[in-house]
Design a protein around this motif. Structure first.
Motif, PDB file in Angstrom:
ATOM      1  N   PRO A 185       0.722  -1.258   0.125  1.00 42.41           N
ATOM      2  CA  PRO A 185      -0.075   0.090   0.108  1.00 42.41           C
ATOM      3  C   PRO A 185       0.934   1.182  -0.023  1.00 42.41           C
ATOM      4  O   PRO A 185       2.012   1.094   0.600  1.00 42.41           O
ATOM      5  N   SER A 186       0.291   2.558  -0.454  1.00 44.99           N
ATOM      6  CA  SER A 186       1.059   3.517  -0.663  1.00 44.99           C
ATOM      7  C   SER A 186       1.110   4.362   0.723  1.00 44.99           C
ATOM      8  O   SER A 186       2.236   5.044   0.949  1.00 44.99           O
ATOM      9  N   ARG A 187       0.219   3.910   1.414  1.00 48.32           N
ATOM     10  CA  ARG A 187      -0.221   4.844   2.920  1.00 48.32           C
ATOM     11  C   ARG A 187      -0.256   3.670   3.751  1.00 48.32           C
ATOM     12  O   ARG A 187      -1.475   3.769   4.485  1.00 48.32           O
ATOM     13  N   PRO A 188       0.640   3.055   4.057  1.00 48.55           N
ATOM     14  CA  PRO A 188       0.378   1.579   5.003  1.00 48.55           C
ATOM     15  C   PRO A 188       0.320   2.365   6.456  1.00 48.55           C
ATOM     16  O   PRO A 188       0.975   3.206   6.834  1.00 48.55           O
ATOM     17  N   ASN A 189      -0.068   1.322   7.531  1.00 50.55           N
ATOM     18  CA  ASN A 189       0.095   1.795   8.747  1.00 50.55           C
ATOM     19  C   ASN A 189       1.122   0.972   9.464  1.00 50.55           C
ATOM     20  O   ASN A 189       1.846  -0.009   8.969  1.00 50.55           O
ATOM     21  N   ILE A 190       1.546   1.520  10.737  1.00 50.36           N
ATOM     22  CA  ILE A 190       2.672   0.978  11.528  1.00 50.36           C
ATOM     23  C   ILE A 190       2.272   0.815  12.750  1.00 50.36           C
ATOM     24  O   ILE A 190       1.426   1.727  13.554  1.00 50.36           O
ATOM     25  N   VAL A 191       2.544  -0.440  13.194  1.00 47.94           N
ATOM     26  CA  VAL A 191       2.423  -0.650  14.737  1.00 47.94           C
ATOM     27  C   VAL A 191       3.543  -1.124  15.244  1.00 47.94           C
ATOM     28  O   VAL A 191       4.063  -2.281  14.806  1.00 47.94           O
ATOM     29  N   PHE A 192       4.052  -0.492  16.446  1.00 50.33           N
ATOM     30  CA  PHE A 192       5.410  -0.569  16.811  1.00 50.33           C
ATOM     31  C   PHE A 192       5.279  -1.132  18.359  1.00 50.33           C
ATOM     32  O   PHE A 192       4.960  -0.461  19.366  1.00 50.33           O
ATOM     33  N   VAL A 193       5.551  -2.583  18.422  1.00 52.47           N
ATOM     34  CA  VAL A 193       5.552  -2.992  19.963  1.00 52.47           C
ATOM     35  C   VAL A 193       7.077  -3.239  20.532  1.00 52.47           C
ATOM     36  O   VAL A 193       7.774  -4.061  19.810  1.00 52.47           O
ATOM     37  N   LEU A 194       6.948  -2.625  21.588  1.00 55.41           N
ATOM     38  CA  LEU A 194       8.432  -2.594  22.367  1.00 55.41           C
ATOM     39  C   LEU A 194       8.260  -3.217  23.862  1.00 55.41           C
ATOM     40  O   LEU A 194       7.273  -2.908  24.455  1.00 55.41           O
ATOM     41  N   THR A 195       9.365  -3.966  24.026  1.00 54.77           N
ATOM     42  CA  THR A 195       9.475  -4.620  25.576  1.00 54.77           C
ATOM     43  C   THR A 195      10.484  -3.975  26.015  1.00 54.77           C
ATOM     44  O   THR A 195      11.220  -3.091  25.518  1.00 54.77           O
ATOM     45  N   ASP A 196      10.816  -4.260  27.456  1.00 55.67           N
ATOM     46  CA  ASP A 196      11.782  -3.395  28.219  1.00 55.67           C
ATOM     47  C   ASP A 196      12.599  -4.422  28.671  1.00 55.67           C
ATOM     48  O   ASP A 196      12.241  -5.449  29.741  1.00 55.67           O
ATOM     49  N   ASP A 197      14.004  -4.394  28.464  1.00 58.59           N
ATOM     50  CA  ASP A 197      15.004  -5.365  29.142  1.00 58.59           C
ATOM     51  C   ASP A 197      14.820  -6.669  28.453  1.00 58.59           C
ATOM     52  O   ASP A 197      15.270  -7.949  29.181  1.00 58.59           O
ATOM     53  N   MET A 198      14.296  -7.246  27.325  1.00 58.36           N
ATOM     54  CA  MET A 198      14.092  -8.288  26.860  1.00 58.36           C
ATOM     55  C   MET A 198      15.114  -8.766  25.956  1.00 58.36           C
ATOM     56  O   MET A 198      15.867  -8.345  25.223  1.00 58.36           O
ATOM     57  N   ARG A 199      15.758  -9.988  26.482  1.00 63.06           N
ATOM     58  CA  ARG A 199      16.779 -10.756  25.860  1.00 63.06           C
ATOM     59  C   ARG A 199      16.357 -11.110  24.478  1.00 63.06           C
ATOM     60  O   ARG A 199      15.154 -11.681  24.167  1.00 63.06           O
ATOM     61  N   ASP A 200      17.297 -11.445  23.585  1.00 64.68           N
ATOM     62  CA  ASP A 200      16.916 -12.101  22.102  1.00 64.68           C
ATOM     63  C   ASP A 200      16.371 -13.358  22.225  1.00 64.68           C
ATOM     64  O   ASP A 200      15.187 -13.903  21.634  1.00 64.68           O
ATOM     65  N   ASP A 201      16.880 -14.235  22.877  1.00 58.32           N
ATOM     66  CA  ASP A 201      16.542 -15.740  23.180  1.00 58.32           C
ATOM     67  C   ASP A 201      15.362 -15.770  23.728  1.00 58.32           C
ATOM     68  O   ASP A 201      14.392 -16.717  24.014  1.00 58.32           O
ATOM     69  N   ASP A 202      14.631 -14.923  24.639  1.00 55.08           N
ATOM     70  CA  ASP A 202      13.415 -14.769  25.285  1.00 55.08           C
ATOM     71  C   ASP A 202      12.413 -14.868  24.166  1.00 55.08           C
ATOM     72  O   ASP A 202      11.185 -15.543  24.361  1.00 55.08           O
ATOM     73  N   LEU A 203      12.469 -14.467  22.836  1.00 55.15           N
ATOM     74  CA  LEU A 203      11.473 -14.448  21.937  1.00 55.15           C
ATOM     75  C   LEU A 203      11.248 -16.117  21.678  1.00 55.15           C
ATOM     76  O   LEU A 203      10.066 -16.477  21.197  1.00 55.15           O
ATOM     77  N   ASP A 204      12.187 -17.087  21.957  1.00 52.69           N
ATOM     78  CA  ASP A 204      11.967 -18.461  21.842  1.00 52.69           C
ATOM     79  C   ASP A 204      10.802 -18.849  22.817  1.00 52.69           C
ATOM     80  O   ASP A 204      10.047 -20.047  22.481  1.00 52.69           O
ATOM     81  N   HIS A 205      10.388 -18.044  23.633  1.00 57.76           N
ATOM     82  CA  HIS A 205       9.336 -18.425  24.747  1.00 57.76           C
ATOM     83  C   HIS A 205       7.954 -17.754  24.579  1.00 57.76           C
ATOM     84  O   HIS A 205       7.126 -17.663  25.403  1.00 57.76           O
ATOM     85  N   MET A 206       7.856 -17.070  23.461  1.00 59.45           N
ATOM     86  CA  MET A 206       6.637 -16.118  23.059  1.00 59.45           C
ATOM     87  C   MET A 206       6.054 -16.873  21.822  1.00 59.45           C
ATOM     88  O   MET A 206       6.164 -16.224  20.669  1.00 59.45           O
ATOM     89  N   PRO A 207       5.249 -17.998  21.872  1.00 62.54           N
ATOM     90  CA  PRO A 207       4.968 -18.687  20.861  1.00 62.54           C
ATOM     91  C   PRO A 207       3.764 -18.021  19.878  1.00 62.54           C
ATOM     92  O   PRO A 207       3.830 -18.233  18.638  1.00 62.54           O
ATOM     93  N   ILE A 208       3.047 -17.065  20.418  1.00 64.32           N
ATOM     94  CA  ILE A 208       1.985 -16.247  19.480  1.00 64.32           C
ATOM     95  C   ILE A 208       2.855 -15.290  18.935  1.00 64.32           C
ATOM     96  O   ILE A 208       2.558 -15.109  17.603  1.00 64.32           O
ATOM     97  N   THR A 209       3.700 -14.723  19.398  1.00 63.38           N
ATOM     98  CA  THR A 209       4.641 -13.752  18.783  1.00 63.38           C
ATOM     99  C   THR A 209       5.428 -14.341  17.579  1.00 63.38           C
ATOM    100  O   THR A 209       5.458 -13.704  16.469  1.00 63.38           O
TER     101      THR A 209
END
Length: 499
Positions: free
Chosen positions: A52-76
């Motif tokens: 799209p020429s005018r897309p939306n942006i949604v930015f989700v930020l966590t605080d102090d999250m390790r890279d490998d913590d993402l392995d334990h967030m199955p929905i994300t």
């Protein structure tokens, strides 16, 4: 990791056009070249989806999250990483809450936005010019804008509202308490004493998405969560992050990833920089408990990601929206005997970064050495808006769309302090080396021979030429602005085996 082999021609290209990273699409066989994007077999190519020429942006930020913590967030993982691109070498180049968030708010390093620490003369929200905050780019371009969650440290009820946010639901009191806090309430301050912070941010985010989508106008929404940061009560007490009741105990038996790192509880830290040199041995039980609590607190964020994707889908705008997920900094859990952030180690620097959206092939990865400073430039490029001041990052859109993109070979990394000129250790990161100094206390890790950063070779005569070359790059980058932050310097000298 990228295998750097930049030519003089590539260096001139970067200087002239100020663009960044060599990228190759592979067939998933693992034979990709430098700066590769791995495309899973059977997935769509970027040209299969309309952008799209005018897309939306949604930015989700966590605080102090390790890279490998993402392995334990199955929905994300299922809804974002598996449906988009994961950057496997993303870092927070100033790994502390407030400076990291200031970079995201401005698109600039601390030497240009003024925020060098969480506190002090050069720290906190008071060090930021609230008129130079990237939401104004989108507001002025006709975007609806909404923010919910934790902004910069030191943002209080009486603080100035950043100009570009049409809807503003920022934490103001009890920011780290999880259950006893206040928010701006978009002009009507609201106190919460019987709610969980993650679900409140989730509700605000989903409401903004529904309201904005109903207007038909494009929107930018930031959902900046608190988890998995440790809890601080209004009285100043510090404790583990509390999970939601249904998540309590779910990771009680989870082995911390840091336990399997050779640097965990490092036996000899006498050669390390001062901030690691005199640390006592690690208490394994404490690290285990903190890891479990952190992962449990992230489960509410995981569900919030699922909720926002469902909300976007129900509002009919999911296919027109880029969803970005990251953390303000990484976090060390006992590596080099250290627990925390605000140090120049890979554990504190490394952050998760995934992007889903139109034109991005599903199930892809990129090993481009990107940073949080690149995100505002990327958001501007995706939406076609014009930054209103010089920004220090570079757009990642070519990489997201599977195109080749020249990229810097050296990245500025730095930390601050509350006293003096506000600076502590500052250095550079390349594919092979991690180097930094505060003027008297220095370190150099050769990650080719020492990937875990356990041997400081800054005083090793074999590396004298390497140190000199890296110091030259550091001296240029600590004052960089705009394209000068994104140079290709070329090959570094090899260690001298005869020294």
């Amino acid at each position: 990791m990228r295998a750097w082999a930049q030519s003089i021609a590539a260096a001139l290209l970067v200087v002239l056009v100020a663009t960044l990273a060599t990228v190759t699409i592979t067939d998933g066989s693992g034979t990709s070249g430098a700066g590769s994007v791995s495309l899973a077999q059977g997935t769509q190519t970027p040209t299969d989806a309309a952008v799209p020429s005018r897309p939306n942006i949604v930015f989700v930020l966590t605080d102090d999250m390790r890279d490998d913590d993402l392995d334990h967030m199955p929905i994300t993982r299922r809804l974002l990483a598996d449906q988009g691109m994961e950057f496997t070498d993303a870092i927070s180049p100033h790994p502390l809450c407030c400076p990291a968030r200031a970079q995201l708010a401005t698109g600039q390093y601390a030497q240009n936005n003024g925020v060098q620490h969480n506190r002090g003369e050069h720290g906190g929200f008071q060090a930021l010019d609230p008129t130079r905050e990237a939401s104004v780019w989108f507001r002025d371009a006709g975007y609806q804008t909404g923010f919910a969650g934790k902004f910069l440290n030191g943002y209080h009820p009486s603080s100035v509202r950043p100009a570009g946010w049409g809807r503003w639901d920022a934490l103001t009191r009890g920011t780290y308490d999880y259950v006893n806090f206040s928010m701006t309430g978009d002009g009507t301050p609201t106190r919460y004493t019987d709610s969980y912070i993650t679900t409140v941010i989730e509700d605000h985010t989903d409401t903004s998405i529904r309201d904005f989508a109903a207007t038909g106008d494009p929107f930018v929404v930031y959902a900046w969560h608190l988890a998995p940061h440790y809890r601080i009560t209004p009285e100043g007490g510090r404790s583990l992050p509390p999970p939601m009741p249904q998540d309590r105990g779910t990771f009680a038996d989870q082995r911390p990833a840091s336990f399997d790192d050779p640097a965990f509880d490092e036996a000899d830290v006498s050669d390390q920089p001062r901030y690691l040199r005199n640390l006592p041995p690690v208490d394994r039980e404490e690290v285990h408990a903190e890891n479990s609590a952190r992962l449990e607190s992230l489960q509410a964020v995981d569900r919030a990601v699922g909720s926002l994707v469902q909300t976007l889908d129900e509002a009919g705008v999911l296919d027109d929206t880029y969803i970005v997920f990251s953390s303000d900094n990484g976090y060390s859990l006992g590596e080099h005997r250290y627990t925390g952030k605000d140090v120049l180690t890979d554990e504190a620097l490394q952050v998760p970064l995934v992007v889903r959206g139109p034109g991005i092939p599903a199930g892809t990865t990129s090993d481009l050495p990107v940073t949080l400073v690149d995100l505002p430039a990327t958001f501007a490029d995706l939406t076609g808006v014009q930054p209103q001041w010089t920004i220090d990052g570079t757009s990642l859109v070519p990489t997201l769309m599977g195109d080749e993109q020249p990229f810097r070979d050296t990245t500025l990394i730095q930390t601050g302090r509350t006293l003096g000129d506000g600076w502590s250790h500052r250095g550079v990161r390349t594919e092979r080396y991690l180097y930094g100094t505060d003027g008297t206390d220095a370190f150099l890790y050769d990650r080719l021979t020492d990937p875990d950063g356990m041997v400081n070779v800054v005083d090793d005569p074999r590396y004298a030429d390497v140190v000199a070359a890296l110091e030259q790059r550091r001296a240029q980058l600590v004052t960089c602005a705009g394209w000068t932050c994104n140079q290709v310097f070329g090959p570094l000298p090899e260690p001298d085996p005869s020294s």
